[in-house]
Design an enzyme around this catalytic site. Structure first.
Site, short mmCIF file in Angstrom:
data_model
loop_
_atom_site.label_atom_id
_atom_site.label_comp_id
_atom_site.label_asym_id
_atom_site.label_seq_id
_atom_site.Cartn_x
_atom_site.Cartn_y
_atom_site.Cartn_z
N HIS A 54 74.30 -16.53 -13.25
CA HIS A 54 73.46 -17.54 -13.92
C HIS A 54 74.39 -18.53 -14.61
O HIS A 54 75.15 -18.15 -15.50
CB HIS A 54 72.53 -16.89 -14.93
CG HIS A 54 71.53 -15.96 -14.31
ND1 HIS A 54 70.33 -16.40 -13.79
CD2 HIS A 54 71.56 -14.62 -14.09
CE1 HIS A 54 69.65 -15.36 -13.29
NE2 HIS A 54 70.38 -14.28 -13.45
N ASN A 86 67.08 -20.06 -11.77
CA ASN A 86 66.23 -20.13 -12.98
C ASN A 86 66.81 -21.03 -14.06
O ASN A 86 67.01 -20.62 -15.20
CB ASN A 86 65.92 -18.72 -13.52
CG ASN A 86 67.14 -17.97 -14.03
OD1 ASN A 86 68.26 -18.27 -13.65
ND2 ASN A 86 66.93 -17.01 -14.89
N ASP A 146 64.78 -15.01 -8.95
CA ASP A 146 65.35 -14.05 -9.91
C ASP A 146 65.02 -14.37 -11.36
O ASP A 146 65.11 -15.50 -11.80
CB ASP A 146 66.87 -13.95 -9.76
CG ASP A 146 67.45 -12.93 -10.71
OD1 ASP A 146 67.04 -11.77 -10.61
OD2 ASP A 146 68.24 -13.32 -11.58
N HIS A 173 64.06 -10.10 -6.87
CA HIS A 173 64.11 -9.42 -8.17
C HIS A 173 62.93 -8.46 -8.14
O HIS A 173 61.78 -8.88 -8.29
CB HIS A 173 63.98 -10.49 -9.27
CG HIS A 173 63.76 -9.95 -10.65
ND1 HIS A 173 64.61 -10.23 -11.69
CD2 HIS A 173 62.78 -9.17 -11.17
CE1 HIS A 173 64.15 -9.64 -12.80
NE2 HIS A 173 63.05 -9.01 -12.50
N HIS A 226 70.17 -6.55 -8.12
CA HIS A 226 70.39 -5.55 -9.19
C HIS A 226 69.56 -4.26 -9.07
O HIS A 226 68.70 -3.98 -9.91
CB HIS A 226 70.21 -6.17 -10.56
CG HIS A 226 69.06 -7.14 -10.73
ND1 HIS A 226 67.78 -6.86 -10.33
CD2 HIS A 226 69.01 -8.38 -11.28
CE1 HIS A 226 67.00 -7.88 -10.63
NE2 HIS A 226 67.72 -8.82 -11.19
N ASN A 272 67.66 -6.97 -17.86
CA ASN A 272 66.60 -6.77 -16.89
C ASN A 272 67.21 -6.69 -15.48
O ASN A 272 67.91 -7.63 -15.10
CB ASN A 272 65.63 -7.94 -16.95
CG ASN A 272 64.27 -7.58 -16.40
OD1 ASN A 272 63.98 -6.41 -16.21
ND2 ASN A 272 63.47 -8.57 -16.10
N ASP A 299 75.28 -10.41 -12.01
CA ASP A 299 74.11 -10.83 -12.81
C ASP A 299 74.59 -11.37 -14.16
O ASP A 299 73.97 -11.11 -15.20
CB ASP A 299 73.10 -9.69 -13.00
CG ASP A 299 71.75 -10.18 -13.53
OD1 ASP A 299 71.54 -11.41 -13.61
OD2 ASP A 299 70.92 -9.33 -13.88
N HIS A 303 73.66 -15.99 -22.75
CA HIS A 303 72.58 -16.42 -23.64
C HIS A 303 73.17 -16.91 -24.96
O HIS A 303 74.15 -16.32 -25.46
CB HIS A 303 71.61 -15.27 -23.92
CG HIS A 303 70.71 -14.95 -22.76
ND1 HIS A 303 69.77 -15.84 -22.29
CD2 HIS A 303 70.62 -13.85 -21.98
CE1 HIS A 303 69.13 -15.29 -21.27
NE2 HIS A 303 69.63 -14.09 -21.05
N GLY A 318 69.78 -9.83 -20.74
CA GLY A 318 70.93 -10.34 -19.98
C GLY A 318 72.24 -10.13 -20.68
O GLY A 318 72.30 -10.07 -21.91
N1 LIG Z 1 69.15 -10.16 -15.81
C1 LIG Z 1 68.71 -10.53 -16.99
O1 LIG Z 1 68.57 -9.70 -17.89
N2 LIG Z 1 68.43 -11.81 -17.24
C2 LIG Z 1 68.38 -12.87 -16.29
C3 LIG Z 1 67.09 -13.00 -15.59
C4 LIG Z 1 66.35 -11.73 -15.40
O2 LIG Z 1 65.54 -11.37 -16.25
O3 LIG Z 1 66.55 -11.08 -14.36
C5 LIG Z 1 68.65 -14.19 -17.00
O4 LIG Z 1 68.55 -15.24 -16.40
O5 LIG Z 1 68.99 -14.14 -18.20
#
Ligand SMILES: NC(=O)N[C@@H](CC(=O)O)C(=O)O
Length: 421
Positions: A54, A86, A146, A173, A226, A272, A299, A303, A318
């Site tokens: 991401h 996303n 995803d 996903h 994942h 997630n 993944d 954040h 995440g």
């Molecule tokens: N993997 C994660 O925990 N987060 C992902 C998206 C998601 O929820 O899969 C994200 O974009 O932050």
């Protein structure tokens, strides 16, 4: 173009040799070069390829940009990353995927390949312009919502049918949303003890079971993002034995961490799909070793502080992962270099059809590679990360392996463990 002689390096753990990099490719034999790198004790891997990153641009440049994420990737030993859709706006049009692709080229640190959304706005209601994204300059071949599951089976079937024409892939996903409403962590003993709403394993396994049947029916390619449970591994094992065109990934954190960590209520462990049990971790490791799981994908989910350093229930799921992926995998697998090269370099490039990456370092191949010092140990300090976000679950953890250098088409992106630009 500067040429490099990498002296005494073990190519994927083989016997020490000299590797000459000239004009962007691996050159024949030893010989002279502008620069020499003493690589005694180092291992050369084909540059790693991450099918699940991401990058947050456009929209959340405060958390990551294509450039900062590319730098984190290069420092982690990657030469190509696939950017999830996303973003804001969502990468569901040719315009947005071309923007991300162009930003990646401008940064020039790794090859950034955009993943397109399956549905408009990731809303799961109508198919996005898959064809326009496929024929755009970004040449999108992988599509994923995803962050959300393509939950509607009819839409999932249509998406699989649509991409079959150009041998595209739907990366799912796998999360049945009706089974995970309000979920905060893995459903099990620990969630019961903590009084947090659980995310049951069956919510993942039910979607994978449905999707392998759909992919089989359509004759199309499915990739499962994942994978996190022992039950999912069994569904995949059976599907592969039947010849279904399915591939699967596991993240480094699902290979190492368990749901017990949620007891700290530290949202750095919220992710997630959620961290699962020790038995799931064992099953995932076994599946990675025997090939039921094809690849490791990070993944990497950066954040901003305000989205992570808050109450567990409000924190975004995440973890960042690009800069710690190989050290975590080394700590799990040990120095199984052949297996690591297969799961982190070759297979992801092969699945994505990404030319020039994940190829063995023989004469004439593009010089996409990374040099690793397996004897080094590093205590992870979030302040050292090149990612714009700091949400690593490994702060203070000692991990093996240091990325010494990374080359993209013969140009160093990392030297002496530091980003070149
Ligand atoms: N993997 C994660 O925990 N987060 C992902 C998206 C998601 O929820 O899969 C994200 O974009 O932050």
């Amino acid at each position: 173009m500067t040429s490099y002689l990498i002296k005494g390096v073990s190519v994927v753990g083989g016997t020490p040799t000299d590797l000459l990099i000239k004009d962007g490719v691996v050159a024949e034999g030893g010989g002279k070069a502008d620069e020499t790198i003493d690589a005694a004790g180092l291992v050369a891997l084909p540059g790693m390829v991450d099918l699940h990153t991401h990058l947050r641009e456009p929209g959340r440049e405060d958390a990551e940009t294509v450039e900062t994420g590319s730098r984190a990737a290069a420092l982690g030993g990657y030469t190509a990353v696939f950017a999830m859709a996303n973003t804001s706006p969502v990468a569901d049009t040719a315009g947005v995927v071309e923007q991300v692709w162009r930003l990646g080229r401008e940064a020039g640190l790794v090859d950034v390949q955009p993943i397109g959304a399956v549905t408009v706005g990731l809303a799961g209601k109508q198919l996005a312009e898959l064809g326009a994204m496929a024929t755009s300059a970004a040449k999108v071949r992988i599509f994923s919502d995803d962050g959300f599951c393509v939950a509607d089976p009819r839409l999932m079937r249509r998406a699989l049918e649509y991409v079959k024409a150009f041998d595209g892939i739907i990366a799912q996903h796998a999360e049945e949303p009706r089974l995970t409403e309000g979920a905060q962590m893995h459903e099990g003993e620990v969630s019961t003890r903590l009084g947090l709403t659980g995310w049951p394993a069956v919510a993942e396994e039910a979607i994978i079971a449905r999707d392998v049947l759909l992919a089989e029916h359509v004759g199309s390619r499915l990739h499962v993002c994942h994978v996190s449970t022992a039950g999912s591994v069994e569904v995949l094992r059976q599907a592969k034995a039947r010849g279904v065109r399915v591939t699967a990934e596991v993240t480094p954190h699902h290979l190492l961490l368990t749901d017990e960590l949620a007891a700290s209520y530290d949202p750095v462990y919220k992710v997630n799909p959620p961290l699962r049990t020790a038995a799931d971790v064992q099953a995932l490791r076994q599946a990675l070793a025997d090939g039921v799981i094809d690849i490791v994908a990070t993944d990497h989910a950066p954040h901003a502080v305000e989205d992570k350093e808050c109450e567990w229930a409000y924190a975004r799921p995440g973890m960042v992962g690009l800069e710690t992926a190989l050290p975590v995998v080394l700590s799990v697998l040990g120095e199984q270099w052949e297996l690591i090269a297969e799961r982190m370099s070759r297979a992801p490039a092969r699945i994505a059809g990404l030319a020039g990456h994940g190829t063995d370092l023989t004469a004439g191949t593009p010089a996409n590679l990374t040099l690793v010092d397996p004897s080094a140990r590093r205590v992870v300090d979030p302040a050292d990360l090149a990612s714009r976000s700091r949400n690593t679950p490994y702060a203070g953890t000692t991990l093996p392996g240091r990325i010494v250098a990374t080359f993209l088409r013969g140009e160093p992106t990392v030297l002496d463990g530091k980003a070149v630009k």
